[in-house]
Design a protein around this motif. Structure first.
Motif, PDB file in Angstrom:
ATOM      1  N   ASP A   1     -17.213   9.707   9.880  1.00 54.61           N
ATOM      2  CA  ASP A   1     -16.047   8.929  10.286  1.00 54.61           C
ATOM      3  C   ASP A   1     -16.387   7.480  10.608  1.00 54.61           C
ATOM      4  OD1 ASP A   1     -14.343  11.165  10.084  1.00 54.61           O
ATOM      5  OD2 ASP A   1     -14.941  11.859  12.074  1.00 54.61           O
ATOM      6  N   SER A   2     -17.611   7.072  10.285  1.00 56.28           N
ATOM      7  CA  SER A   2     -18.043   5.707  10.591  1.00 56.28           C
ATOM      8  C   SER A   2     -17.232   4.693   9.772  1.00 56.28           C
ATOM      9  CB  SER A   2     -19.529   5.542  10.274  1.00 56.28           C
ATOM     10  OG  SER A   2     -19.904   4.188  10.409  1.00 56.28           O
ATOM     11  N   TYR A   3     -16.394   3.926  10.448  1.00 60.79           N
ATOM     12  CA  TYR A   3     -15.567   2.931   9.763  1.00 60.79           C
ATOM     13  C   TYR A   3     -16.441   1.815   9.192  1.00 60.79           C
ATOM     14  CZ  TYR A   3     -11.563  -0.067   8.783  1.00 60.79           C
ATOM     15  OH  TYR A   3     -10.616  -0.826   8.147  1.00 60.79           O
ATOM     16  N   LYS A   4     -17.435   1.406   9.980  1.00 61.49           N
ATOM     17  CA  LYS A   4     -18.331   0.338   9.526  1.00 61.49           C
ATOM     18  C   LYS A   4     -19.128   0.770   8.307  1.00 61.49           C
ATOM     19  CE  LYS A   4     -17.548  -0.826  13.993  1.00 61.49           C
ATOM     20  NZ  LYS A   4     -16.925   0.046  15.023  1.00 61.49           N
ATOM     21  N   GLY A   5     -19.625   2.026   8.355  1.00 64.72           N
ATOM     22  CA  GLY A   5     -20.399   2.522   7.218  1.00 64.72           C
ATOM     23  C   GLY A   5     -19.552   2.583   5.951  1.00 64.72           C
ATOM     24  N   SER A   6     -18.321   3.042   6.079  1.00 65.88           N
ATOM     25  CA  SER A   6     -17.417   3.134   4.932  1.00 65.88           C
ATOM     26  C   SER A   6     -17.052   1.752   4.399  1.00 65.88           C
ATOM     27  CB  SER A   6     -16.131   3.877   5.340  1.00 65.88           C
ATOM     28  OG  SER A   6     -16.414   5.212   5.691  1.00 65.88           O
ATOM     29  N   PHE A   7     -16.802   0.822   5.327  1.00 71.33           N
ATOM     30  CA  PHE A   7     -16.427  -0.533   4.926  1.00 71.33           C
ATOM     31  C   PHE A   7     -17.581  -1.196   4.179  1.00 71.33           C
ATOM     32  CE2 PHE A   7     -15.219  -4.878   5.100  1.00 71.33           C
ATOM     33  CZ  PHE A   7     -13.845  -4.928   5.294  1.00 71.33           C
ATOM     34  N   ASN A   8     -18.772  -1.078   4.733  1.00 72.84           N
ATOM     35  CA  ASN A   8     -19.941  -1.715   4.120  1.00 72.84           C
ATOM     36  C   ASN A   8     -20.304  -1.062   2.784  1.00 72.84           C
ATOM     37  OD1 ASN A   8     -19.897  -3.198   6.434  1.00 72.84           O
ATOM     38  ND2 ASN A   8     -21.795  -2.377   7.290  1.00 72.84           N
ATOM     39  N   LEU A   9     -20.046   0.244   2.681  1.00 73.06           N
ATOM     40  CA  LEU A   9     -20.276   0.933   1.409  1.00 73.06           C
ATOM     41  C   LEU A   9     -19.352   0.345   0.338  1.00 73.06           C
ATOM     42  CD1 LEU A   9     -21.595   3.202  -0.237  1.00 73.06           C
ATOM     43  CD2 LEU A   9     -19.786   4.742   0.588  1.00 73.06           C
ATOM     44  N   GLY A  10     -18.105   0.082   0.713  1.00 70.95           N
ATOM     45  CA  GLY A  10     -17.165  -0.549  -0.222  1.00 70.95           C
ATOM     46  C   GLY A  10     -17.660  -1.907  -0.675  1.00 70.95           C
ATOM     47  N   ASP A  11     -18.243  -2.668   0.262  1.00 68.24           N
ATOM     48  CA  ASP A  11     -18.805  -3.976  -0.075  1.00 68.24           C
ATOM     49  C   ASP A  11     -19.949  -3.849  -1.085  1.00 68.24           C
ATOM     50  OD1 ASP A  11     -17.078  -5.378   1.503  1.00 68.24           O
ATOM     51  OD2 ASP A  11     -18.442  -5.603   3.196  1.00 68.24           O
ATOM     52  N   SER A  12     -20.822  -2.852  -0.871  1.00 68.29           N
ATOM     53  CA  SER A  12     -21.967  -2.680  -1.776  1.00 68.29           C
ATOM     54  C   SER A  12     -21.499  -2.246  -3.169  1.00 68.29           C
ATOM     55  CB  SER A  12     -22.958  -1.664  -1.198  1.00 68.29           C
ATOM     56  OG  SER A  12     -22.378  -0.378  -1.114  1.00 68.29           O
ATOM     57  N   TYR A  13     -20.440  -1.436  -3.231  1.00 69.30           N
ATOM     58  CA  TYR A  13     -19.863  -1.071  -4.530  1.00 69.30           C
ATOM     59  C   TYR A  13     -19.366  -2.323  -5.246  1.00 69.30           C
ATOM     60  CZ  TYR A  13     -19.668   3.996  -3.497  1.00 69.30           C
ATOM     61  OH  TYR A  13     -19.976   5.292  -3.244  1.00 69.30           O
ATOM     62  N   TYR A  14     -18.647  -3.150  -4.515  1.00 64.08           N
ATOM     63  CA  TYR A  14     -18.066  -4.351  -5.095  1.00 64.08           C
ATOM     64  C   TYR A  14     -19.151  -5.254  -5.681  1.00 64.08           C
ATOM     65  CZ  TYR A  14     -15.375  -8.681  -5.482  1.00 64.08           C
ATOM     66  OH  TYR A  14     -14.775  -9.816  -5.962  1.00 64.08           O
ATOM     67  N   LYS A  15     -20.210  -5.460  -4.932  1.00 63.54           N
ATOM     68  CA  LYS A  15     -21.294  -6.342  -5.368  1.00 63.54           C
ATOM     69  C   LYS A  15     -22.016  -5.815  -6.607  1.00 63.54           C
ATOM     70  CE  LYS A  15     -21.225  -9.808  -2.467  1.00 63.54           C
ATOM     71  NZ  LYS A  15     -21.038 -11.204  -2.952  1.00 63.54           N
ATOM     72  N   GLN A  16     -21.955  -4.504  -6.828  1.00 63.88           N
ATOM     73  CA  GLN A  16     -22.582  -3.918  -8.017  1.00 63.88           C
ATOM     74  C   GLN A  16     -21.635  -3.893  -9.215  1.00 63.88           C
ATOM     75  OE1 GLN A  16     -25.113  -0.240  -7.230  1.00 63.88           O
ATOM     76  NE2 GLN A  16     -24.088  -0.448  -5.242  1.00 63.88           N
ATOM     77  N   GLY A  17     -20.415  -4.373  -9.002  1.00 64.20           N
ATOM     78  CA  GLY A  17     -19.444  -4.357 -10.083  1.00 64.20           C
ATOM     79  C   GLY A  17     -18.733  -3.024 -10.213  1.00 64.20           C
ATOM     80  N   LYS A  18     -18.888  -2.159  -9.219  1.00 62.53           N
ATOM     81  CA  LYS A  18     -18.189  -0.868  -9.221  1.00 62.53           C
ATOM     82  C   LYS A  18     -16.819  -1.061  -8.553  1.00 62.53           C
ATOM     83  CE  LYS A  18     -22.472   1.840  -8.855  1.00 62.53           C
ATOM     84  NZ  LYS A  18     -23.220   2.864  -8.056  1.00 62.53           N
ATOM     85  N   TYR A  19     -15.952  -1.771  -9.251  1.00 61.36           N
ATOM     86  CA  TYR A  19     -14.702  -2.202  -8.638  1.00 61.36           C
ATOM     87  C   TYR A  19     -13.741  -1.045  -8.363  1.00 61.36           C
ATOM     88  CZ  TYR A  19     -16.600  -6.631 -10.197  1.00 61.36           C
ATOM     89  OH  TYR A  19     -17.424  -7.702 -10.404  1.00 61.36           O
ATOM     90  N   GLU A  20     -13.744  -0.041  -9.217  1.00 62.68           N
ATOM     91  CA  GLU A  20     -12.871   1.104  -8.986  1.00 62.68           C
ATOM     92  C   GLU A  20     -13.297   1.873  -7.740  1.00 62.68           C
ATOM     93  OE1 GLU A  20     -11.148   5.085 -11.302  1.00 62.68           O
ATOM     94  OE2 GLU A  20     -12.419   3.642 -12.361  1.00 62.68           O
ATOM     95  N   GLU A  21     -14.624   2.098  -7.609  1.00 61.55           N
ATOM     96  CA  GLU A  21     -15.134   2.789  -6.418  1.00 61.55           C
ATOM     97  C   GLU A  21     -14.847   1.975  -5.154  1.00 61.55           C
ATOM     98  OE1 GLU A  21     -16.697   2.372  -9.232  1.00 61.55           O
ATOM     99  OE2 GLU A  21     -17.979   4.085  -9.754  1.00 61.55           O
ATOM    100  N   ALA A  22     -15.018   0.659  -5.268  1.00 68.07           N
ATOM    101  CA  ALA A  22     -14.759  -0.218  -4.126  1.00 68.07           C
ATOM    102  C   ALA A  22     -13.289  -0.157  -3.724  1.00 68.07           C
ATOM    103  CB  ALA A  22     -15.159  -1.649  -4.469  1.00 68.07           C
ATOM    104  N   ALA A  23     -12.397  -0.215  -4.731  1.00 70.25           N
ATOM    105  CA  ALA A  23     -10.968  -0.169  -4.447  1.00 70.25           C
ATOM    106  C   ALA A  23     -10.584   1.144  -3.764  1.00 70.25           C
ATOM    107  CB  ALA A  23     -10.175  -0.342  -5.741  1.00 70.25           C
ATOM    108  N   ASN A  24     -11.151   2.241  -4.242  1.00 72.33           N
ATOM    109  CA  ASN A  24     -10.862   3.545  -3.625  1.00 72.33           C
ATOM    110  C   ASN A  24     -11.325   3.580  -2.167  1.00 72.33           C
ATOM    111  OD1 ASN A  24      -9.760   4.539  -5.993  1.00 72.33           O
ATOM    112  ND2 ASN A  24     -11.672   5.439  -6.699  1.00 72.33           N
ATOM    113  N   GLN A  25     -12.487   2.984  -1.931  1.00 73.89           N
ATOM    114  CA  GLN A  25     -13.051   2.964  -0.589  1.00 73.89           C
ATOM    115  C   GLN A  25     -12.171   2.155   0.369  1.00 73.89           C
ATOM    116  OE1 GLN A  25     -15.744   4.817  -0.197  1.00 73.89           O
ATOM    117  NE2 GLN A  25     -16.091   4.424   1.968  1.00 73.89           N
TER     118      GLN A  25
END
Length: 234
Positions: free
Chosen positions: A53-77
């Motif tokens: 349930d870590s909000y920070k962990g989930s948010f930062n995971l979305g950021d790392s997806y975005y930086k890798q060009g995984k835009y769909e995964e980032a958007a879902n996150q």
């Protein structure tokens, strides 16, 4: 002016995390700063393994997806995070990053909606306002392009319909001619014996004239008192 600088600007909250996930969040943050986004993704996933349930962990995971060009995964996150935000500020940041991810995926209408939601929660966010205008510009271009493509498609379909109608008509005419030709071949004697309307009329006139002449001749003979014997074919 480099518009993409604003699009790529990602919020990155990392303060006050729980002790059980502290090490992985810290390692993920360090990897992120070094632009090692693959390693950052692994560490943030490990942090979520300690606290799902870590909000920070989930948010930062979305950021790392975005930086890798995984835009769909980032958007879902980030989409998931918009339902878990604890304040208007964090909700605005989630919508902002959601807008960024959707924009990179060329989902311009969804991106516009995300930036509008970000501004509803933080009207003073200049980056979201700037990105909104940027997304609206791309949305307009996309709609104009789609309109042109649809008009072209409609024109081609209309052209194809005319071609099909022409081919159908030609086929029907050919079938009619083939049928007439076949009927003519099947009834040669009938065609030979068939006379024109004009010929039939001339023949009828000739017969009537012969009959009239015969009657006139018979009258003359009777007038002279000559007995005429008529043979009958029984």
């Amino acid at each position: 002016m480099n518009i993409l600088l604003f699009v790529l600007a990602l919020t990155f909250p990392l303060l006050n995390y729980a002790q059980s996930e502290k090490k992985h969040l810290k390692d993920g943050n360090e990897a992120y700063k070094k632009s090692d986004y693959v390693a950052a993704e692994k560490e943030f996933n490990k942090a979520l393994g300690k606290n799902k349930d870590s909000y920070k962990g989930s948010f930062n995971l979305g950021d790392s997806y975005y930086k890798q060009g995984k835009y769909e995964e980032a958007a879902n996150q980030f989409q998931l995070l918009t339902h878990r935000a604890t304040s208007k500020d964090t909700l605005a940041k989630a919508f902002h990053n959601l807008g960024n991810s959707l924009l990179k995926s060329k989902k311009y209408q969804e991106s516009v909606d995300a930036y509008k939601n970000a501004l509803k929660n933080n009207p003073n966010d200049a980056d979201s306002r700037y990105n909104l205008a940027y997304a609206q510009q791309y949305l307009k271009q996309q709609q104009e392009q789609q309109k042109k493509e649809q008009e072209k498609k409609d024109k081609e379909e209309k052209k194809d319909e005319k071609k099909e109608d022409k081919e159908k008509k030609e086929k029907e005419e050919k079938e009619k001619k083939d049928k007439e030709s076949k009927e003519n071949k099947e009834k040669p004697e009938e065609q030979k014996n068939k006379i024109s309307k004009g010929d039939a009329q001339r023949l009828l006139d000739a017969l009537q004239n012969d009959e009239k002449n015969l009657q006139d001749k018979m009258k003359k003979i009777k007038a002279k008192g000559v007995k005429v014997e008529i043979e009958k074919d029984w």
